[in-house]
Scaffold this motif. Structure first.
Motif, PDB file in Angstrom:
ATOM      1  N   LYS A   1       0.624  -1.194   0.105  1.00 51.02           N
ATOM      2  CA  LYS A   1       0.395  -0.430  -0.014  1.00 51.02           C
ATOM      3  C   LYS A   1       0.810   1.252   0.214  1.00 51.02           C
ATOM      4  CE  LYS A   1      -3.761  -2.188  -0.142  1.00 51.02           C
ATOM      5  NZ  LYS A   1      -4.716  -2.313  -0.935  1.00 51.02           N
ATOM      6  N   ARG A   2       2.385   1.083   0.406  1.00 53.15           N
ATOM      7  CA  ARG A   2       3.629   2.412  -0.030  1.00 53.15           C
ATOM      8  C   ARG A   2       4.296   2.000  -0.386  1.00 53.15           C
ATOM      9  NH1 ARG A   2      -1.078   3.787   1.820  1.00 53.15           N
ATOM     10  NH2 ARG A   2      -1.786   4.765   4.137  1.00 53.15           N
ATOM     11  N   ALA A   3       5.031   3.307  -1.488  1.00 53.11           N
ATOM     12  CA  ALA A   3       6.091   3.144  -1.539  1.00 53.11           C
ATOM     13  C   ALA A   3       6.901   4.188  -2.245  1.00 53.11           C
ATOM     14  CB  ALA A   3       5.325   2.593  -3.349  1.00 53.11           C
ATOM     15  N   VAL A   4       8.424   4.490  -2.068  1.00 56.25           N
ATOM     16  CA  VAL A   4       8.869   5.731  -2.326  1.00 56.25           C
ATOM     17  C   VAL A   4       9.396   5.160  -3.674  1.00 56.25           C
ATOM     18  CG1 VAL A   4      11.049   6.610  -1.772  1.00 56.25           C
ATOM     19  CG2 VAL A   4       9.516   6.028  -0.284  1.00 56.25           C
ATOM     20  N   ILE A   5       9.218   6.539  -5.187  1.00 56.74           N
ATOM     21  CA  ILE A   5       9.784   6.091  -6.102  1.00 56.74           C
ATOM     22  C   ILE A   5      10.323   6.775  -6.080  1.00 56.74           C
ATOM     23  CG2 ILE A   5       9.122   5.381  -9.006  1.00 56.74           C
ATOM     24  CD1 ILE A   5       6.063   4.806  -7.861  1.00 56.74           C
ATOM     25  N   VAL A   6      12.101   6.526  -7.036  1.00 60.12           N
ATOM     26  CA  VAL A   6      12.656   7.370  -7.356  1.00 60.12           C
ATOM     27  C   VAL A   6      12.872   7.495  -8.285  1.00 60.12           C
ATOM     28  CG1 VAL A   6      15.303   7.812  -7.120  1.00 60.12           C
ATOM     29  CG2 VAL A   6      14.728   6.204  -4.482  1.00 60.12           C
ATOM     30  N   SER A   7      12.399   6.598  -8.900  1.00 58.16           N
ATOM     31  CA  SER A   7      12.471   6.835 -10.819  1.00 58.16           C
ATOM     32  C   SER A   7      11.943   7.733 -11.597  1.00 58.16           C
ATOM     33  CB  SER A   7      12.126   5.387 -11.097  1.00 58.16           C
ATOM     34  OG  SER A   7      11.830   3.863 -10.735  1.00 58.16           O
ATOM     35  N   GLY A   8      13.661   8.458 -12.332  1.00 53.00           N
ATOM     36  CA  GLY A   8      12.682   9.655 -13.038  1.00 53.00           C
ATOM     37  C   GLY A   8      12.110   9.057 -14.256  1.00 53.00           C
ATOM     38  N   GLY A   9      11.503  10.276 -15.201  1.00 53.31           N
ATOM     39  CA  GLY A   9      11.396   9.861 -16.005  1.00 53.31           C
ATOM     40  C   GLY A   9       9.875  10.286 -16.553  1.00 53.31           C
TER      41      GLY A   9
ATOM     42  N   PHE B   1       2.060   7.104  -3.129  1.00 53.99           N
ATOM     43  CA  PHE B   1       3.709   6.601  -2.580  1.00 53.99           C
ATOM     44  C   PHE B   1       4.198   7.782  -3.388  1.00 53.99           C
ATOM     45  CE2 PHE B   1       1.554   6.682  -6.932  1.00 53.99           C
ATOM     46  CZ  PHE B   1       2.079   7.651  -7.962  1.00 53.99           C
ATOM     47  N   LEU B   2       5.304   8.110  -2.464  1.00 53.55           N
ATOM     48  CA  LEU B   2       6.399   9.467  -2.332  1.00 53.55           C
ATOM     49  C   LEU B   2       7.381   9.313  -3.991  1.00 53.55           C
ATOM     50  CD1 LEU B   2       8.343  10.138   0.644  1.00 53.55           C
ATOM     51  CD2 LEU B   2       6.669  11.593  -0.207  1.00 53.55           C
ATOM     52  N   GLY B   3       6.475  10.346  -4.573  1.00 51.55           N
ATOM     53  CA  GLY B   3       7.637  10.535  -6.509  1.00 51.55           C
ATOM     54  C   GLY B   3       6.787  10.643  -6.880  1.00 51.55           C
ATOM     55  N   PRO B   4       7.212   9.995  -8.270  1.00 49.17           N
ATOM     56  CA  PRO B   4       8.248   9.581  -8.484  1.00 49.17           C
ATOM     57  C   PRO B   4       9.101  10.357  -9.175  1.00 49.17           C
ATOM     58  CG  PRO B   4       7.509   9.752 -10.563  1.00 49.17           C
ATOM     59  CD  PRO B   4       6.469  10.213  -9.591  1.00 49.17           C
ATOM     60  N   ASN B   5      10.256  10.325  -9.365  1.00 49.37           N
ATOM     61  CA  ASN B   5      12.277  11.290  -9.159  1.00 49.37           C
ATOM     62  C   ASN B   5      11.764  12.549  -8.227  1.00 49.37           C
ATOM     63  OD1 ASN B   5      13.316  13.043 -10.746  1.00 49.37           O
ATOM     64  ND2 ASN B   5      11.788  15.271 -11.047  1.00 49.37           N
ATOM     65  N   CYS B   6      11.816  11.171  -6.651  1.00 47.33           N
ATOM     66  CA  CYS B   6      12.217  11.884  -5.471  1.00 47.33           C
ATOM     67  C   CYS B   6      13.474  11.160  -5.203  1.00 47.33           C
ATOM     68  CB  CYS B   6      11.373  11.706  -4.648  1.00 47.33           C
ATOM     69  SG  CYS B   6      11.233   9.720  -3.904  1.00 47.33           S
ATOM     70  N   ILE B   7      14.261  11.913  -3.744  1.00 52.37           N
ATOM     71  CA  ILE B   7      15.220  10.747  -3.550  1.00 52.37           C
ATOM     72  C   ILE B   7      15.464   9.902  -1.966  1.00 52.37           C
ATOM     73  CG2 ILE B   7      16.245  13.170  -1.992  1.00 52.37           C
ATOM     74  CD1 ILE B   7      18.321  11.835  -5.094  1.00 52.37           C
ATOM     75  N   GLY B   8      14.166  10.019  -1.784  1.00 54.39           N
ATOM     76  CA  GLY B   8      14.326   9.098  -0.562  1.00 54.39           C
ATOM     77  C   GLY B   8      13.815   9.455   0.822  1.00 54.39           C
TER      78      GLY B   8
ATOM     79  N   THR C   1      15.592   9.891  11.767  1.00 50.26           N
ATOM     80  CA  THR C   1      16.969   9.567  12.389  1.00 50.26           C
ATOM     81  C   THR C   1      16.661   8.600  13.670  1.00 50.26           C
ATOM     82  OG1 THR C   1      15.958  11.751  13.288  1.00 50.26           O
ATOM     83  CG2 THR C   1      17.998  11.763  11.773  1.00 50.26           C
ATOM     84  N   ARG C   2      15.300   8.519  13.996  1.00 53.51           N
ATOM     85  CA  ARG C   2      14.641   7.661  15.533  1.00 53.51           C
ATOM     86  C   ARG C   2      14.844   6.464  14.755  1.00 53.51           C
ATOM     87  NH1 ARG C   2       9.925   9.384  18.257  1.00 53.51           N
ATOM     88  NH2 ARG C   2       9.107   8.753  16.555  1.00 53.51           N
ATOM     89  N   GLU C   3      14.257   6.172  13.444  1.00 53.23           N
ATOM     90  CA  GLU C   3      13.987   4.863  13.468  1.00 53.23           C
ATOM     91  C   GLU C   3      15.386   4.727  12.415  1.00 53.23           C
ATOM     92  OE1 GLU C   3      11.458   2.868  12.476  1.00 53.23           O
ATOM     93  OE2 GLU C   3      10.668   4.998  15.049  1.00 53.23           O
ATOM     94  N   ALA C   4      16.297   4.669  12.605  1.00 57.99           N
ATOM     95  CA  ALA C   4      17.644   4.203  11.423  1.00 57.99           C
ATOM     96  C   ALA C   4      17.145   4.116  10.421  1.00 57.99           C
ATOM     97  CB  ALA C   4      18.268   3.210  12.336  1.00 57.99           C
ATOM     98  N   LEU C   5      16.529   5.395   9.756  1.00 56.03           N
ATOM     99  CA  LEU C   5      16.132   5.509   8.321  1.00 56.03           C
ATOM    100  C   LEU C   5      16.528   6.277   7.268  1.00 56.03           C
ATOM    101  CD1 LEU C   5      13.966   3.575   6.665  1.00 56.03           C
ATOM    102  CD2 LEU C   5      12.565   5.374   6.718  1.00 56.03           C
ATOM    103  N   ASN C   6      17.482   5.975   6.692  1.00 58.83           N
ATOM    104  CA  ASN C   6      18.018   6.829   5.622  1.00 58.83           C
ATOM    105  C   ASN C   6      17.867   6.073   3.909  1.00 58.83           C
ATOM    106  OD1 ASN C   6      19.617   8.910   4.000  1.00 58.83           O
ATOM    107  ND2 ASN C   6      21.425   8.224   5.032  1.00 58.83           N
ATOM    108  N   THR C   7      17.656   6.105   3.551  1.00 55.80           N
ATOM    109  CA  THR C   7      16.986   5.702   2.319  1.00 55.80           C
ATOM    110  C   THR C   7      18.166   6.980   0.795  1.00 55.80           C
ATOM    111  OG1 THR C   7      15.051   7.111   1.401  1.00 55.80           O
ATOM    112  CG2 THR C   7      14.848   4.504   2.432  1.00 55.80           C
ATOM    113  N   THR C   8      18.637   7.670   1.191  1.00 57.28           N
ATOM    114  CA  THR C   8      18.976   8.431   0.242  1.00 57.28           C
ATOM    115  C   THR C   8      20.577   8.113  -0.040  1.00 57.28           C
ATOM    116  OG1 THR C   8      20.596   9.969   1.831  1.00 57.28           O
ATOM    117  CG2 THR C   8      17.914  10.298   1.507  1.00 57.28           C
ATOM    118  N   MET C   9      21.449   8.717  -1.194  1.00 56.29           N
ATOM    119  CA  MET C   9      22.332   8.377  -0.846  1.00 56.29           C
ATOM    120  C   MET C   9      23.741   8.592  -0.180  1.00 56.29           C
ATOM    121  SD  MET C   9      21.808   9.312  -5.592  1.00 56.29           S
ATOM    122  CE  MET C   9      21.213  11.042  -4.797  1.00 56.29           C
ATOM    123  N   PHE C  10      23.436   9.796   0.267  1.00 55.84           N
ATOM    124  CA  PHE C  10      24.592   9.774   1.253  1.00 55.84           C
ATOM    125  C   PHE C  10      24.802   9.339   2.163  1.00 55.84           C
ATOM    126  CE2 PHE C  10      25.036  13.276  -1.950  1.00 55.84           C
ATOM    127  CZ  PHE C  10      26.474  13.546  -1.508  1.00 55.84           C
TER     128      PHE C  10
END
Lengths: 482, 482
Positions: free
Chosen positions: B96-104, B130-137, B141-150
């Protein structure tokens, strides 16, 4: 600059009489002398001390009369009550220049102003010119001359600073270091009883190590003379000024500080504009704009090109350009066609040029900026996001060795690209200003670019603000391209 | 915030299906997964890969159907052409939930917009948000959740960020670290096909770890709904926004970026004001104002007190106060008399309080700010120049041991003073904002203060700008003291 400037010997002393140091390391005068010696000053220093045989290892003299030669300059950090007598002694010994750090004069109200008048007339009787009282000293990086309280080993730079606040010469040293900004010479003028900001501006105008002059002003004691001098100086050397005495609160605060009366904000504004001085409104702008003026050609129009691999930063830059009076023209079809082959399919070539994020960034650094500037369609280029070591650390750390190319090779290629970029302003006569979120300690590209004279600011808007200031200088000098 | 928010499971996933990672460490999706694992995420990750048995050491699944459970969220970094089919698969599996990084998509013009419409209708058919498309994630911090490229190991902070630029979530991490600013949660919204800025604002409003929300906006897709939500949120939680789509160039640049149309600057200005959102104009202000709003009480009037040991900085602060709409009232005789015994004879007690430079600075940190705030004559206090380790290094390095007090003792005394200062805003309900030229890596006082929630900006004017923003929030909320 001829040695006739009252500043000349103060900034190039071969010998200094030092009044106010002892072997008590908790005293200001001692700390300042300690710093001078640590900076590697090569002139002779004569500490004057009534009882000590040596001060910080140097032979001390009981009084000025006992000195083996007439020193080029005296540096004075003694209580106000004994100062006039000492200046009298210095005058009798033939000393013609001094830096007087001691406070307790005009900045203290009427009684202090009276003391300052006596001090000045005493000095004048002997033809002595001095900085201060109530100043913090001077720095001249090429001469390893640092009389201030901060023991920074200052790298040589192209910016000359004249300040009515000592803090903006001393306390800022670590701040400037972070920004990659270096000074050539810095002068804290204090109460300006004998030597004022105008004298300093005239002096720095003739100094080859100084490519731009920046001024921190709470007031101008000789506005007319400032106008005459600044108008001439700005024809050949950029000058930027931060004036803070024009508001009621600023004037009041400044008044209690160096004994100056507040001026009128609009009056000063006109004065700066008519004399070609670029006015800025914050300390950060003073230093960053000063450094850009010293290292980049002026912006000869309003048109800028914007290049990055990130959509947010190009949008911030474009928005800021318009707010700061710059234009972001859409590139001609011909120029867009010329750039497109260098971009990924998803990228925009219209200006801003948004390469979209990818693992490579070579074209952004080299071919694209040059092609844009050589087209004649813009007067300068802004680039955001050139990254080196921080980027390699972020992306390549997990697969060192599996790239088919070594990190060393990447570094060499990168250095070549940056060197190529740094040549562009000189070759095209048009400025390049960058921004990067990674500072010079976080990323080697930032450091390399800054050290080659390309300003790299911390955010997109700061880069635009600096570019806009280059435009104001270009416009004040009347060097527009259209 | 109830779990009903479409963001809830995205920001608190117990299980994530990961589409687009492989064992090729030079691919974006792989780098992002690598970072998620390195951040110490404790949920279950299911890599989906057609051929690999394992991905980065995790058991991989050939397709979504094969997953052993319905994951809370899918993270998708696959080419645009295969995306819709994958979303169809996800929907069928009950995700039911998604993060869509894909661009285009919409950012690519008409054809992309068509693709985005198909994507959205496919997701909607299965009730997927869903978040996006064309997003970075996202980062939490409290959940130690980091889906970004850095791969930054992000410290927990009080500021929640929603951004239409991925760079302002990822690239800025080292920049924020230098500033001592930490985030609670950060959301890159990309093209906002399904979840938009308003959803994010609503979500963060209910998050206890988030004390203020900051927004980077190129456009608003639902301005009316934004107004309704922001008006409610700002009653209980400060919100600041940087909007860059209101100029011609900014609008054009933003349009090519996330497929948004530019709005009208004045319209947005009114929208922000009427909904209680503090508008800022630069990225630096967005983060620094956001942090101040999250850590300090609002400024309930325009009157500020200024304290420093340096004349330049107090004058700069006073001048900037007036330019930014704050007042620097002269203190009553009674208050001046109360402060004077704490100052050297040469100091000014009128406001600004200029202690003049000396080797001690204890009163500046403790008694004086408290006395000024408790007088009721000002609504907040600005302090410039609290220095610790950099200062000891500058002045005391030559005579360690000869002070009659150890440097350790000085450090303990200093820590007590700073702790005392940090209590003042909470106890008086009035903000304290500082500036220091030494950053948190250069001086321990800056670090200690920032880590206790007192903003320390790099220059006097920046401190004033942040204080003025606290005043705008106070005024927008209608919490004036007079």
């Amino acid at each position: 600059m001829p040695p006739e400037s009252p500043l000349w010997k103060i900034m190039h002393p071969r010998s200094v009489a030092w009044l106010g140091a002892s072997n008590n390391l908790a005293k200001m005068g001692t700390i300042q002398l300690r710093n001078l010696l640590d900076a590697g000053f090569s002139g002779t220093v004569y500490p004057i001390h009534p009882t000590e045989e040596t001060v910080l290892g140097l032979k001390a003299y009981p009084n000025v009369e006992a000195l083996p030669e007439i020193p080029d300059m005296a540096f004075v950090v003694v209580p106000a009550r004994v100062l006039v007598d000492l200046v009298e002694d210095l005058g009798k010994r033939g000393v013609k220049r001094a830096v007087i750090v001691s406070g307790g004069f005009k900045e203290m109200g009427e009684e202090g102003a009276g003391r300052e008048a006596v001090l000045l007339s005493t000095a004048e009787r002997y033809g002595m010119r001095f900085l201060g009282p109530n100043c913090i000293g001077v720095m001249h990086t090429r001469e390893a001359l640092n009389t201030t309280m901060f023991p920074v080993s200052v790298a040589r730079g192209p910016v000359g600073l004249v300040s009515q606040s000592g803090s903006y010469v001393t306390q800022v040293q670590l701040y400037l270091k972070k920004l990659g900004i270096h000074l050539s010479q810095a002068i804290s003028v204090g109460n300006e009883a004998s030597i004022d900001v105008v004298d300093c501006l005239e002096y720095l105008a003739g100094q080859n190590d100084t490519k731009a002059v920046i001024l921190y002003l709470e007031t101008l004691r000789r506005p007319r003379r400032f106008f005459e001098v600044a108008r001439e100086v700005t024809r050949v050397k950029p000058v930027a000024a931060l004036y803070v005495g024009g508001t009621e609160a600023g004037g009041r605060a400044g008044g209690s500080h160096t004994g100056a009366l507040a001026g009128n904000d609009r009056l000063y504004d006109a004065l700066f504009r008519q004399s070609g001085v670029v006015r800025v409104f914050t300390l950060e702008d003073l230093y960053t704009v000063g450094y850009a003026l010293a290292s980049q050609p002026p912006l000869r129009g309003k048109r800028v090109g914007i290049v990055s691999h990130s959509g947010g930063p190009v949008t911030s830059m474009a928005d800021a350009c318009e707010r700061y009076g710059l234009e972001v023209p859409v590139f001609s079809q011909a120029l867009q066609e010329a750039i497109k082959p260098l971009l990924p399919a998803t990228a925009s070539a219209a200006n801003p040029v948004d390469l979209t994020f990818g693992l490579g960034q070579g074209e952004m650094v080299t071919t694209i900026p040059r092609r844009i500037l050589e087209s004649g369609e813009v007067d300068g280029v802004l680039i955001h996001g050139i990254m080196g070591s921080s980027y390699r650390e972020a992306f390549f750390r997990h697969f060192k060795g599996s790239l088919g190319i070594s990190l060393k090779d990447i570094e060499i290629g990168q250095k070549e690209g940056l060197t190529e970029l740094a040549r562009i302003p000189r070759e095209t006569g048009r400025p390049v200003i960058c921004s990067s979120f990674m500072d010079r300690e976080q990323d080697d590209c930032t450091k390399i670019l800054q050290d080659m004279g390309i300003p790299v600011l911390a955010t997109p808007e700061k880069a635009v603000r600096v570019m806009a200031a280059l435009g104001r200088y270009g416009s004040l000098r009347g060097v527009r391209s259209r």
